[in-house]
Design a protein around this motif. Structure first.
Motif, PDB file in Angstrom:
ATOM      1  N   ARG A 175       0.973  -1.157   0.183  1.00  0.00           N
ATOM      2  CA  ARG A 175      -0.008   0.034   0.106  1.00  0.00           C
ATOM      3  C   ARG A 175       0.969   1.074  -0.031  1.00  0.00           C
ATOM      4  NH1 ARG A 175      -3.501  -1.583  -2.686  1.00  0.00           N
ATOM      5  NH2 ARG A 175      -4.487   0.468  -2.297  1.00  0.00           N
ATOM      6  N   LEU A 176       2.259   1.087   0.036  1.00  0.00           N
ATOM      7  CA  LEU A 176       2.892   2.428  -0.235  1.00  0.00           C
ATOM      8  C   LEU A 176       2.908   2.918  -1.493  1.00  0.00           C
ATOM      9  CD1 LEU A 176       6.208   0.995   1.678  1.00  0.00           C
ATOM     10  CD2 LEU A 176       4.380   2.657   2.652  1.00  0.00           C
ATOM     11  N   GLU A 177       2.633   4.165  -1.786  1.00  0.00           N
ATOM     12  CA  GLU A 177       2.919   4.937  -2.956  1.00  0.00           C
ATOM     13  C   GLU A 177       4.002   4.814  -3.801  1.00  0.00           C
ATOM     14  OE1 GLU A 177       1.881   9.139  -2.155  1.00  0.00           O
ATOM     15  OE2 GLU A 177      -0.148   8.811  -1.581  1.00  0.00           O
ATOM     16  N   ARG A 178       3.821   4.649  -4.917  1.00  0.00           N
ATOM     17  CA  ARG A 178       4.650   4.517  -5.989  1.00  0.00           C
ATOM     18  C   ARG A 178       5.028   5.594  -6.934  1.00  0.00           C
ATOM     19  NH1 ARG A 178       3.961  -0.225  -3.084  1.00  0.00           N
ATOM     20  NH2 ARG A 178       4.906  -1.798  -3.922  1.00  0.00           N
ATOM     21  N   PRO A 179       6.337   5.796  -7.542  1.00  0.00           N
ATOM     22  CA  PRO A 179       7.229   4.810  -7.270  1.00  0.00           C
ATOM     23  C   PRO A 179       7.932   4.702  -6.055  1.00  0.00           C
ATOM     24  CG  PRO A 179       8.134   6.650  -8.250  1.00  0.00           C
ATOM     25  CD  PRO A 179       6.651   6.881  -8.167  1.00  0.00           C
ATOM     26  N   LEU A 180       8.282   3.463  -5.907  1.00  0.00           N
ATOM     27  CA  LEU A 180       8.994   2.954  -4.615  1.00  0.00           C
ATOM     28  C   LEU A 180      10.620   2.939  -4.813  1.00  0.00           C
ATOM     29  CD1 LEU A 180       8.232   2.104  -1.830  1.00  0.00           C
ATOM     30  CD2 LEU A 180       8.250  -0.363  -2.477  1.00  0.00           C
ATOM     31  N   ALA A 181      11.282   3.635  -4.056  1.00  0.00           N
ATOM     32  CA  ALA A 181      12.688   3.581  -4.251  1.00  0.00           C
ATOM     33  C   ALA A 181      13.571   2.452  -3.329  1.00  0.00           C
ATOM     34  CB  ALA A 181      13.495   5.073  -3.817  1.00  0.00           C
ATOM     35  N   ILE A 182      14.201   1.651  -3.903  1.00  0.00           N
ATOM     36  CA  ILE A 182      14.653   0.671  -3.197  1.00  0.00           C
ATOM     37  C   ILE A 182      16.244   0.232  -3.264  1.00  0.00           C
ATOM     38  CG2 ILE A 182      14.632  -2.011  -2.903  1.00  0.00           C
ATOM     39  CD1 ILE A 182      11.923  -2.103  -3.265  1.00  0.00           C
ATOM     40  N   ALA A 183      16.898   0.266  -2.157  1.00  0.00           N
ATOM     41  CA  ALA A 183      18.355  -0.311  -2.249  1.00  0.00           C
ATOM     42  C   ALA A 183      18.424  -1.600  -1.557  1.00  0.00           C
ATOM     43  CB  ALA A 183      19.342   0.533  -1.751  1.00  0.00           C
ATOM     44  N   ALA A 184      19.124  -2.539  -2.089  1.00  0.00           N
ATOM     45  CA  ALA A 184      19.620  -3.922  -1.550  1.00  0.00           C
ATOM     46  C   ALA A 184      20.949  -4.413  -1.169  1.00  0.00           C
ATOM     47  CB  ALA A 184      19.174  -5.052  -2.518  1.00  0.00           C
ATOM     48  N   THR A 185      21.262  -5.074  -0.057  1.00  0.00           N
ATOM     49  CA  THR A 185      22.431  -5.422   0.365  1.00  0.00           C
ATOM     50  C   THR A 185      22.362  -6.762   0.714  1.00  0.00           C
ATOM     51  OG1 THR A 185      24.329  -5.187   2.008  1.00  0.00           O
ATOM     52  CG2 THR A 185      22.127  -4.637   2.732  1.00  0.00           C
ATOM     53  N   ARG A 186      23.722  -7.466   0.446  1.00  0.00           N
ATOM     54  CA  ARG A 186      23.819  -8.826   1.079  1.00  0.00           C
ATOM     55  C   ARG A 186      24.545  -8.990   2.169  1.00  0.00           C
ATOM     56  NH1 ARG A 186      29.201 -10.094   0.227  1.00  0.00           N
ATOM     57  NH2 ARG A 186      30.328  -8.603  -1.405  1.00  0.00           N
ATOM     58  N   SER A 187      24.692  -7.825   3.032  1.00  0.00           N
ATOM     59  CA  SER A 187      25.286  -7.642   4.461  1.00  0.00           C
ATOM     60  C   SER A 187      24.604  -8.483   5.298  1.00  0.00           C
ATOM     61  CB  SER A 187      25.409  -6.407   4.920  1.00  0.00           C
ATOM     62  OG  SER A 187      25.889  -6.312   6.082  1.00  0.00           O
ATOM     63  N   VAL A 188      25.364  -9.399   6.168  1.00  0.00           N
ATOM     64  CA  VAL A 188      24.770  -9.978   7.333  1.00  0.00           C
ATOM     65  C   VAL A 188      24.961  -9.284   8.532  1.00  0.00           C
ATOM     66  CG1 VAL A 188      25.326 -12.344   6.030  1.00  0.00           C
ATOM     67  CG2 VAL A 188      26.959 -11.502   7.682  1.00  0.00           C
ATOM     68  N   ILE A 189      25.435  -8.159   8.764  1.00  0.00           N
ATOM     69  CA  ILE A 189      25.933  -7.474   9.882  1.00  0.00           C
ATOM     70  C   ILE A 189      24.376  -6.776  10.105  1.00  0.00           C
ATOM     71  CG2 ILE A 189      27.244  -6.103  11.112  1.00  0.00           C
ATOM     72  CD1 ILE A 189      29.553  -6.598   9.124  1.00  0.00           C
ATOM     73  N   SER A 190      23.706  -7.272  10.589  1.00  0.00           N
ATOM     74  CA  SER A 190      22.344  -6.777  10.894  1.00  0.00           C
ATOM     75  C   SER A 190      21.209  -7.460  11.710  1.00  0.00           C
ATOM     76  CB  SER A 190      21.674  -6.423   9.426  1.00  0.00           C
ATOM     77  OG  SER A 190      20.374  -6.192   9.740  1.00  0.00           O
ATOM     78  N   LEU A 191      20.321  -6.980  12.364  1.00  0.00           N
ATOM     79  CA  LEU A 191      19.312  -7.761  12.825  1.00  0.00           C
ATOM     80  C   LEU A 191      18.352  -8.217  11.689  1.00  0.00           C
ATOM     81  CD1 LEU A 191      18.040  -5.473  15.786  1.00  0.00           C
ATOM     82  CD2 LEU A 191      19.345  -7.754  16.003  1.00  0.00           C
ATOM     83  N   GLN A 192      18.478  -7.917  10.535  1.00  0.00           N
ATOM     84  CA  GLN A 192      17.844  -8.276   9.367  1.00  0.00           C
ATOM     85  C   GLN A 192      18.872  -8.847   8.329  1.00  0.00           C
ATOM     86  OE1 GLN A 192      15.757  -4.804   8.408  1.00  0.00           O
ATOM     87  NE2 GLN A 192      13.742  -6.101   8.879  1.00  0.00           N
ATOM     88  N   PRO A 193      19.775  -9.980   8.622  1.00  0.00           N
ATOM     89  CA  PRO A 193      20.673 -10.385   7.950  1.00  0.00           C
ATOM     90  C   PRO A 193      20.362 -10.842   6.385  1.00  0.00           C
ATOM     91  CG  PRO A 193      20.331 -11.742   9.549  1.00  0.00           C
ATOM     92  CD  PRO A 193      19.653 -10.628   9.918  1.00  0.00           C
ATOM     93  N   ALA A 194      21.079 -10.643   5.328  1.00  0.00           N
ATOM     94  CA  ALA A 194      20.762 -11.225   4.007  1.00  0.00           C
ATOM     95  C   ALA A 194      20.641 -12.669   4.058  1.00  0.00           C
ATOM     96  CB  ALA A 194      21.352 -10.637   3.129  1.00  0.00           C
ATOM     97  N   VAL A 195      20.022 -13.304   3.232  1.00  0.00           N
ATOM     98  CA  VAL A 195      20.365 -14.712   3.119  1.00  0.00           C
ATOM     99  C   VAL A 195      20.520 -14.827   1.608  1.00  0.00           C
ATOM    100  CG1 VAL A 195      19.090 -17.075   3.055  1.00  0.00           C
ATOM    101  CG2 VAL A 195      18.221 -15.179   4.664  1.00  0.00           C
ATOM    102  N   GLY A 196      21.975 -14.417   1.314  1.00  0.00           N
ATOM    103  CA  GLY A 196      22.474 -14.524   0.256  1.00  0.00           C
ATOM    104  C   GLY A 196      22.181 -13.246  -0.575  1.00  0.00           C
TER     105      GLY A 196
END
Length: 259
Positions: free
Chosen positions: A90-111
């Motif tokens: 339900r967030l308005e678009r356009p939606l601006a996104i960046a992505a990381t494979r970092s695992v140093i986080s409380l939300q670590p990437a899974v590859g």
């Protein structure tokens, strides 16, 4: 390097988690809401999108919150019970996104195929996971300067509206800071919100970035029969209007600058 690995382990483990977010009703309203439906065609094909399925009931509400307070107000306007995927779609678009494979986080990437994602809305940066630990968490960083931000967190699903201070009380460590202070230095009280704290705002380094085209490819080839939750998360982000790449300012430090 040993110190950095220890820091990564601490960030992934987190501080002792307080009880679930309060479900006290809030009287705040979602000012950004337009009441108009968002684009119902795909950003590249022009073909109709599949029916909205993440929300408890059909809604035309859409918003682009610029503060944590606005995000809470919008959350409380959406149909309950509320999933994180419903909020995201339900967030308005356009939606601006960046992505990381970092695992140093409380939300670590899974590859690289399931990275951590950052959503940029003015001074507000939100992060979500595509898979794994932290999948049901919405993390906030509200910038109050070039390298400082107020941190907050909401755990989904929500059974009822939440109180304005719920995103801050959830991460409070019970003493004089938050669990975010493990990774984000310089923590101090933030007068903008009750029980809120401001700390260093960090970006992920370029070598940990996941290309936008690769991320979109994960959405396009995701198999809902094999990975229903992961595909639902990607659909909530990419299946409801235009999405575009974004990036943190290069002047913002990374966690490696603490070495």
């Amino acid at each position: 390097m040993a110190g950095l690995l220890a820091l990564a382990a601490a960030c992934n483990a987190g501080a002792p988690t307080p009880g679930p977010a309060t479900t006290d009703a809030s009287t705040s309203k979602a000012e950004p809401s337009t009441g108009e439906p968002i684009d119902t065609t795909g950003p590249t094909t022009g073909e109709p999108l599949p029916p909205v399925t993440a929300c408890a009931e059909a809604t035309s509400l859409a918003a682009s919150p610029r503060t944590i307070g606005e995000a809470v107000a919008f959350i409380n306007e959406l149909p309950q019970p509320l999933t994180l995927d419903c909020f995201l779609e339900r967030l308005e678009r356009p939606l601006a996104i960046a992505a990381t494979r970092s695992v140093i986080s409380l939300q670590p990437a899974v590859g690289e195929s399931s990275p951590r994602l950052f959503l940029f809305m003015g001074e507000l940066v939100m992060s979500v996971a595509v898979d794994g630990h932290g999948f049901d968490l919405l993390e906030f960083g509200e910038l109050v300067g070039p390298t400082r931000s107020i941190k907050a967190e909401i755990a989904f699903p929500l059974a009822a509206p939440i109180a304005p201070d719920a995103p801050f009380s959830r991460i409070f460590d019970g003493v004089d800071g938050t669990g975010c202070g493990v990774c984000h230095g310089g923590e101090a009280p933030a007068p903008a919100y009750p029980q809120a704290f401001v700390s260093d705002a960090l970006r992920f380094p370029d070598f940990e970035a996941v290309k936008f085209t690769d991320l979109r490819g994960e959405y396009e080839r995701c198999d809902p029969a094999a990975q229903p939750e992961r595909c639902a998360r990607l659909t909530a982000l990419f299946g409801h209007g235009a999405v575009e790449p974004a990036a943190f300012p290069e002047t913002m430090p990374t966690i490696y600058d603490y070495e």
